[in-house]
Design a protein around this motif. Structure first.
Motif, mmCIF file in Angstrom:
data_model
loop_
_atom_site.group_PDB
_atom_site.id
_atom_site.type_symbol
_atom_site.label_atom_id
_atom_site.label_comp_id
_atom_site.label_asym_id
_atom_site.label_seq_id
_atom_site.Cartn_x
_atom_site.Cartn_y
_atom_site.Cartn_z
ATOM 1 N N THR A 69 0.828 -1.212 0.000
ATOM 2 C CA THR A 69 0.000 0.000 0.000
ATOM 3 C C THR A 69 0.862 1.261 0.000
ATOM 4 O OG1 THR A 69 -0.100 0.157 2.413
ATOM 5 C CG2 THR A 69 -1.830 -1.155 1.321
ATOM 6 N N TRP A 92 -7.572 1.825 -4.281
ATOM 7 C CA TRP A 92 -6.355 2.415 -3.737
ATOM 8 C C TRP A 92 -5.689 3.364 -4.731
ATOM 9 C CZ3 TRP A 92 -5.280 3.461 0.865
ATOM 10 C CH2 TRP A 92 -3.996 3.767 1.282
ATOM 11 N N SER A 93 -5.825 3.091 -6.028
ATOM 12 C CA SER A 93 -5.213 3.986 -7.017
ATOM 13 C C SER A 93 -5.843 5.379 -6.947
ATOM 14 C CB SER A 93 -5.320 3.411 -8.435
ATOM 15 O OG SER A 93 -6.617 3.528 -8.937
ATOM 16 N N GLN A 143 -5.443 6.535 -2.338
ATOM 17 C CA GLN A 143 -4.165 6.571 -1.608
ATOM 18 C C GLN A 143 -3.698 7.987 -1.287
ATOM 19 O OE1 GLN A 143 -0.795 5.036 -3.834
ATOM 20 N NE2 GLN A 143 -1.792 5.590 -5.763
ATOM 21 N N GLU A 161 -1.815 10.152 2.412
ATOM 22 C CA GLU A 161 -0.414 10.599 2.325
ATOM 23 C C GLU A 161 0.149 11.010 3.679
ATOM 24 O OE1 GLU A 161 1.770 11.280 -0.586
ATOM 25 O OE2 GLU A 161 0.446 9.791 -1.502
ATOM 26 N N LYS A 202 2.144 8.439 5.731
ATOM 27 C CA LYS A 202 3.387 7.823 5.240
ATOM 28 C C LYS A 202 4.521 8.017 6.186
ATOM 29 C CE LYS A 202 2.859 7.266 0.349
ATOM 30 N NZ LYS A 202 3.370 7.527 -0.959
#
Length: 153
Positions: free
Chosen positions: A40, A142-143, A146, A150, A153
């Motif tokens: 992911t 998810w494309s 996502q 951010e 991350k």
């Protein structure tokens, strides 16, 4: 009943077969995807597929060790719930508080298929038919989604 080693070998054979079957399938962005071990890009966030002697499951697992961050990640998924369920074409089970197989606290969003066994090769087509469209739908979701994650991350 299988020994631990035999059970491990059967599971490895299934997942290798599934991976080979899915290898030519491109991701939603057109790139190559490791479908069995989906990345992911967010630490502690996993798309997992599992099968045992009674059922199979596909799950979004949030395993962040910090309960507050885990709750924030779960809330972020709730913000995307309609997009996720539209992509999946079905409703999944949402548990803000769960535990993994090792007793670690997680949050899970998942669906299960009962009455199948990874140890019965005759069930493998049913398992593949269960896993393939759902992991592909998660990839498609998810494309798009996502970017809303951010900050984790």
């Amino acid at each position: 009943m299988y020994s631990r080693e035999e059970a491990k070998k059967i599971k490895e054979t299934f997942w290798t077969s599934f991976g080979q079957y899915m290898q030519p399938v491109p991701g939603a962005d057109g790139g190559k995807v490791n479908w069995v071990n989906y990345k992911t890009g967010i630490r502690y966030l996993y798309f997992r597929m599992d099968a045992d002697n009674k059922k199979a499951s596909v799950a979004i697992e949030i395993a962040h060790p910090d309960a507050g961050i885990r709750a924030l990640l779960f809330e972020q998924f709730q913000q995307y719930r309609m997009l996720l369920e539209n992509e999946l074409g079905e409703e999944w089970i949402w548990h803000a508080e769960s535990q993994d197989d090792y007793g670690k606290e997680t949050a899970r969003i998942y669906v299960e298929l009962a009455g199948v066994s990874v140890f019965k090769q005759s069930d493998w087509p049913s398992l593949i038919s269960f896993f393939k469209p759902r992991i592909m739908a998660l990839d498609s979701f998810w494309s798009d989604a996502q970017y809303g994650f951010e900050l984790f991350k």
